[in-house]
Design a protein around this motif. Structure first.
Motif, short mmCIF file in Angstrom:
data_model
loop_
_atom_site.label_atom_id
_atom_site.label_comp_id
_atom_site.label_asym_id
_atom_site.label_seq_id
_atom_site.Cartn_x
_atom_site.Cartn_y
_atom_site.Cartn_z
N SER A 44 13.04 -61.63 -78.47
CA SER A 44 13.05 -60.20 -78.81
C SER A 44 11.66 -59.60 -78.73
O SER A 44 11.47 -58.47 -78.26
N ASP A 45 10.64 -60.35 -79.18
CA ASP A 45 9.25 -59.87 -79.10
C ASP A 45 8.85 -59.59 -77.65
O ASP A 45 8.21 -58.57 -77.35
N LEU A 46 9.19 -60.54 -76.76
CA LEU A 46 8.78 -60.40 -75.36
C LEU A 46 9.40 -59.16 -74.73
O LEU A 46 8.71 -58.39 -74.05
N ILE A 47 10.69 -58.96 -74.95
CA ILE A 47 11.35 -57.81 -74.34
C ILE A 47 10.81 -56.51 -74.94
O ILE A 47 10.54 -55.55 -74.22
N ALA A 48 10.60 -56.50 -76.25
CA ALA A 48 10.04 -55.31 -76.90
C ALA A 48 8.64 -55.00 -76.40
O ALA A 48 8.22 -53.83 -76.39
N PHE A 49 7.92 -56.02 -75.96
CA PHE A 49 6.55 -55.83 -75.49
C PHE A 49 6.49 -54.85 -74.32
O PHE A 49 5.47 -54.18 -74.10
N GLY A 50 7.59 -54.76 -73.55
CA GLY A 50 7.62 -53.80 -72.45
C GLY A 50 7.47 -52.37 -72.90
O GLY A 50 7.07 -51.49 -72.11
N LYS A 51 7.77 -52.09 -74.16
CA LYS A 51 7.66 -50.72 -74.68
C LYS A 51 6.22 -50.30 -74.96
O LYS A 51 5.93 -49.10 -75.07
N TYR A 52 5.33 -51.28 -75.08
CA TYR A 52 3.99 -50.95 -75.55
C TYR A 52 3.08 -50.37 -74.47
O TYR A 52 1.92 -50.07 -74.76
N ILE A 53 3.60 -50.21 -73.24
CA ILE A 53 2.81 -49.42 -72.28
C ILE A 53 2.81 -47.95 -72.69
O ILE A 53 1.97 -47.16 -72.23
N HIS A 54 3.75 -47.58 -73.57
CA HIS A 54 3.86 -46.18 -74.00
C HIS A 54 3.15 -45.90 -75.32
O HIS A 54 3.06 -44.75 -75.73
N TYR A 55 2.69 -46.96 -76.00
CA TYR A 55 2.08 -46.80 -77.31
C TYR A 55 0.83 -47.67 -77.42
O TYR A 55 0.71 -48.68 -76.72
N PHE B 128 11.91 -62.28 -69.20
CA PHE B 128 10.85 -61.53 -68.51
C PHE B 128 11.43 -60.34 -67.75
O PHE B 128 10.81 -59.27 -67.68
N ILE B 129 12.62 -60.50 -67.18
CA ILE B 129 13.28 -59.38 -66.54
C ILE B 129 13.61 -58.31 -67.58
O ILE B 129 13.45 -57.11 -67.34
N GLY B 130 14.03 -58.75 -68.77
CA GLY B 130 14.29 -57.81 -69.86
C GLY B 130 13.06 -57.01 -70.25
O GLY B 130 13.15 -55.81 -70.52
N ARG B 131 11.91 -57.69 -70.29
CA ARG B 131 10.67 -56.96 -70.60
C ARG B 131 10.41 -55.87 -69.57
O ARG B 131 10.00 -54.75 -69.92
N ALA B 132 10.64 -56.18 -68.29
CA ALA B 132 10.44 -55.18 -67.23
C ALA B 132 11.39 -54.01 -67.41
O ALA B 132 11.01 -52.84 -67.22
N LEU B 133 12.63 -54.30 -67.79
CA LEU B 133 13.61 -53.22 -68.00
C LEU B 133 13.18 -52.33 -69.15
O LEU B 133 13.38 -51.11 -69.11
N ALA B 134 12.58 -52.94 -70.19
CA ALA B 134 12.17 -52.16 -71.36
C ALA B 134 11.05 -51.19 -71.06
O ALA B 134 10.85 -50.22 -71.80
N GLN B 135 10.30 -51.42 -70.00
CA GLN B 135 9.22 -50.51 -69.65
C GLN B 135 9.72 -49.13 -69.25
O GLN B 135 8.98 -48.14 -69.32
N ASN B 136 10.96 -49.07 -68.75
CA ASN B 136 11.53 -47.80 -68.29
C ASN B 136 10.71 -47.17 -67.18
O ASN B 136 10.60 -45.94 -67.10
N SER B 137 10.12 -47.99 -66.33
CA SER B 137 9.38 -47.48 -65.19
C SER B 137 10.35 -47.14 -64.07
O SER B 137 11.41 -47.77 -63.94
N PRO B 138 10.02 -46.15 -63.24
CA PRO B 138 10.96 -45.77 -62.17
C PRO B 138 11.13 -46.83 -61.09
O PRO B 138 12.13 -46.82 -60.38
#
Length: 307
Positions: A93-104, A147-157
């Protein structure tokens, strides 16, 4: 076009790829395919501005990738490499959530909406039972999905995946490919992924980039496959000296499996034998003899009588 490659020369001190020109739009899925060492990963790193081009330019959303900061590029492109460093003391869960921190900033707490999205990604990847597992306890396949989940969490186009299905079994490959297809279609994501398996292109990819002989051929998947017959009809190799293959009329998979079986078990000239597959039966013909065989063992017994 969201991604444009303009007459690019890709490589390090010497070129690996020359005169690369291609473009992709949001909502498209593109397979990057080629043998090991031809420059696929180097091309990906050039798109990410990690490996400078030797010539030409790459535009992302009509802007040269050379002008992006690392944060700006992460906001545009999420990346999954086949070999990624596994962070210590992280759960799935931490790894996937880490994708969000490009926004914060890293010290911010995720919003309830962010947490809900992370949980939805975990569920969509069928990883719910591993939600709180340390990464070190995950199988290679589940770690790759994380790791794919982390990329999805970034919400990049745009999402770039380098050999994303390497560690996955067939069931999990289908889960990932369906998920990526849905992202492209329903959420207008641009998906660029590399693989050795052209079958993925036919079933899954809108566009195809084929890297070979220092160049890249790009276009609609089916048109690239029709231009490169060697992908659809790969040359079958043999390891047994003295083996001469027979004539085989069968679908590609059955033909490949029979060829594999024969070349391992017969050091002989089989050129006068004819094999035809229909339904689940092989018809084997030789001179005036013909035999119906339902298994490779039956085929082997017939051949040994004739040789």
């Amino acid at each position: 076009m969201f991604l444009q490659l303009d007459n690019c020369t890709v490589g390090y001190k010497t070129p690996l790829l020359n005169e690369v020109t291609a473009e992709l739009e949001l909502g498209e899925i593109c397979l990057l395919i080629g043998n090991n060492g031809v420059g696929k990963t180097t091309l990906i790193k050039s798109i990410l501005n990690q490996t400078p081009l030797l010539g030409g330019d790459i535009l992302l959303d009509k802007r040269s990738v050379r002008s992006f900061s690392k944060r700006e590029l992460a906001e545009k492109v999420a990346v999954v490499f086949s070999k990624s460093r596994v962070p210590s003391n992280f759960t799935l869960s931490d790894l996937i959530a880490f994708g969000k921190y490009i926004h914060y900033p890293y010290y911010f707490e995720l919003t309830k909406e962010d947490q809900a999205e992370v949980n939805q990604i975990i569920d969509s990847l069928q990883l719910a039972q591993y939600r709180n597992f340390p990464l070190q306890r995950l199988s290679d396949g589940n770690l790759q999905k994380a790791f794919i989940g982390r990329a999805l969490a970034q919400n990049s186009p745009m999402i770039i995946l380098d050999e994303p299905t390497t560690h996955l079994d067939e069931e999990n490959k289908i889960i990932i490919l369906k998920l990526l297809r849905n992202l492209a279609r329903e959420h207008r994501k641009l998906i660029l992924f590399s693989s050795h398996d052209w079958r993925l292109a036919k079933e899954f990819a809108d566009k195809m980039w084929l890297v070979h002989a220092g160049h890249m051929d790009s276009g609609i998947t089916e048109e690239i496959l029709l231009k490169h017959d060697e992908l659809l009809n790969p040359q079958l190799f043999h390891m047994s000296s003295g083996f001469v293959p027979p004539q085989i009329i069968a679908p590609a998979l059955q033909k490949e499996m029979l060829y594999s079986y024969l070349q391992k078990n017969f050091k002989a000239d089989l050129s006068q034998f004819h094999f035809t597959f229909s339904g689940s039966i092989w018809t084997v013909s030789h001179s005036n003899s013909q035999e119906k065989c339902s298994s490779f063992s039956d085929i082997s017994a017939f051949l040994r009588k004739q040789l």
